[in-house]
Structure formats: structure tokens, C-alpha cells
Scaffold this motif. Sequence first.
Motif, PDB file in Angstrom:
ATOM      1  N   ALA A 289       1.672 -13.187  17.261  1.00  0.00           N
ATOM      2  CA  ALA A 289       2.031 -14.230  18.215  1.00  0.00           C
ATOM      3  C   ALA A 289       3.481 -14.634  17.987  1.00  0.00           C
TER       4      ALA A 289
ATOM      5  N   TRP B 140       2.133 -12.675  23.151  1.00  0.00           N
ATOM      6  CA  TRP B 140       1.135 -12.074  22.257  1.00  0.00           C
ATOM      7  C   TRP B 140       1.414 -10.587  22.180  1.00  0.00           C
TER       8      TRP B 140
ATOM      9  N   TYR C  46       2.187 -14.726  27.437  1.00  0.00           N
ATOM     10  CA  TYR C  46       0.845 -15.294  27.368  1.00  0.00           C
ATOM     11  C   TYR C  46       0.601 -16.063  28.681  1.00  0.00           C
TER      12      TYR C  46
ATOM     13  N   GLU D 222      -2.781 -23.901  20.956  1.00  0.00           N
ATOM     14  CA  GLU D 222      -3.317 -22.775  21.740  1.00  0.00           C
ATOM     15  C   GLU D 222      -3.638 -21.598  20.818  1.00  0.00           C
ATOM     16  N   LEU D 223      -2.785 -21.370  19.852  1.00  0.00           N
ATOM     17  CA  LEU D 223      -2.989 -20.292  18.892  1.00  0.00           C
ATOM     18  C   LEU D 223      -4.283 -20.507  18.104  1.00  0.00           C
ATOM     19  N   LYS D 224      -4.518 -21.730  17.705  1.00  0.00           N
ATOM     20  CA  LYS D 224      -5.733 -22.041  16.947  1.00  0.00           C
ATOM     21  C   LYS D 224      -6.987 -21.850  17.800  1.00  0.00           C
TER      22      LYS D 224
ATOM     23  N   ASP E 168      -7.218 -20.080  20.714  1.00  0.00           N
ATOM     24  CA  ASP E 168      -7.228 -18.693  21.201  1.00  0.00           C
ATOM     25  C   ASP E 168      -8.362 -18.461  22.207  1.00  0.00           C
TER      26      ASP E 168
ATOM     27  N   CYS F 289      -6.476 -13.416  22.860  1.00  0.00           N
ATOM     28  CA  CYS F 289      -5.230 -12.628  22.875  1.00  0.00           C
ATOM     29  C   CYS F 289      -4.587 -12.550  21.492  1.00  0.00           C
ATOM     30  N   PHE F 290      -4.616 -13.610  20.748  1.00  0.00           N
ATOM     31  CA  PHE F 290      -3.877 -13.658  19.491  1.00  0.00           C
ATOM     32  C   PHE F 290      -4.625 -13.021  18.329  1.00  0.00           C
ATOM     33  N   LYS F 291      -5.866 -13.401  18.180  1.00  0.00           N
ATOM     34  CA  LYS F 291      -6.639 -12.911  17.032  1.00  0.00           C
ATOM     35  C   LYS F 291      -7.812 -12.018  17.432  1.00  0.00           C
TER      36      LYS F 291
END
Length: 124
Positions: free
Chosen positions: A73, A88, A98, A113-115, A117, A121-123
Motif C-alpha cells: 500500500a 494498492w 485505490y 481504510e488500510l486497517k 481493507d 485490496c491491501f492484504k
Amino acid sequence: MISPGIGFFMAFTALQSEQIASMMDAYLDVNRPPRRIRSELDIGWRIEGQTVYVFEIRPRWDDPSIIKQHDFAKATWVDSIKQWRLYWLRGNKKWYRYDPLPAVGNLQRFLDELKKDPHGCFKG
């Protein structure tokens, strides 16, 4: 975790870099894997120019003595619009915007947003 690099061109002021580092370290404090597995899987971050990268840290599958960092990311500050653009990394090793949230006004929104997800897309 990883100190911001200082290169020929410094994109952020010392205060901005300190604020980014504080946010990123707080994110890692909450989201890193348990200590017992960090030698096998961990996450980190770095600054390059006007971009903050978040990456996975793992030993190489065929040689565990080699530790690899895999970006997944990034948020790039665009000063002209005063926004962070979010990206991403797809399996083809190319960065994509993204689209569910292409830009945000502050870095914390990117980390939220990353947390979450919500689109995987990220993880994944």
C-alpha cells in the motif's frame, strides 16, 4: 519502525515527517502481528519523496536467511490539491489507484481504510 529516509530532495518538513512517523508508528503498534511470529511475518513503513509505503516483511521462501520487504500500500501527497492519493499493489507488481477511496485529506483516513481493507485490496 523504519526511519524516514533523507534523500537529495526532502518532500516533507521536519515537523511533517515527525507527524507522519508518529502516525505510522501508532498504526504499527496496533496492527503488527504478535511478537512470537514477527520473525516470519511483520509489517513496516518508509517514506520516499512524498510517498509513504506500507510493506510486509518476510524471510524469502527458499532461503530464510534473506529477509524481503514487499510493498502492498502507498499514499502519495499531492500538494497542489492538498490530498493523499491512495494506491494498492496488484499481483502484476503494478500500482493501481485505490478506486473505492482514491484520495483523502489526511493520512489517518488512509490508515483507517488500510486497517479495514473492505475490498481486500491491501492484504488480500
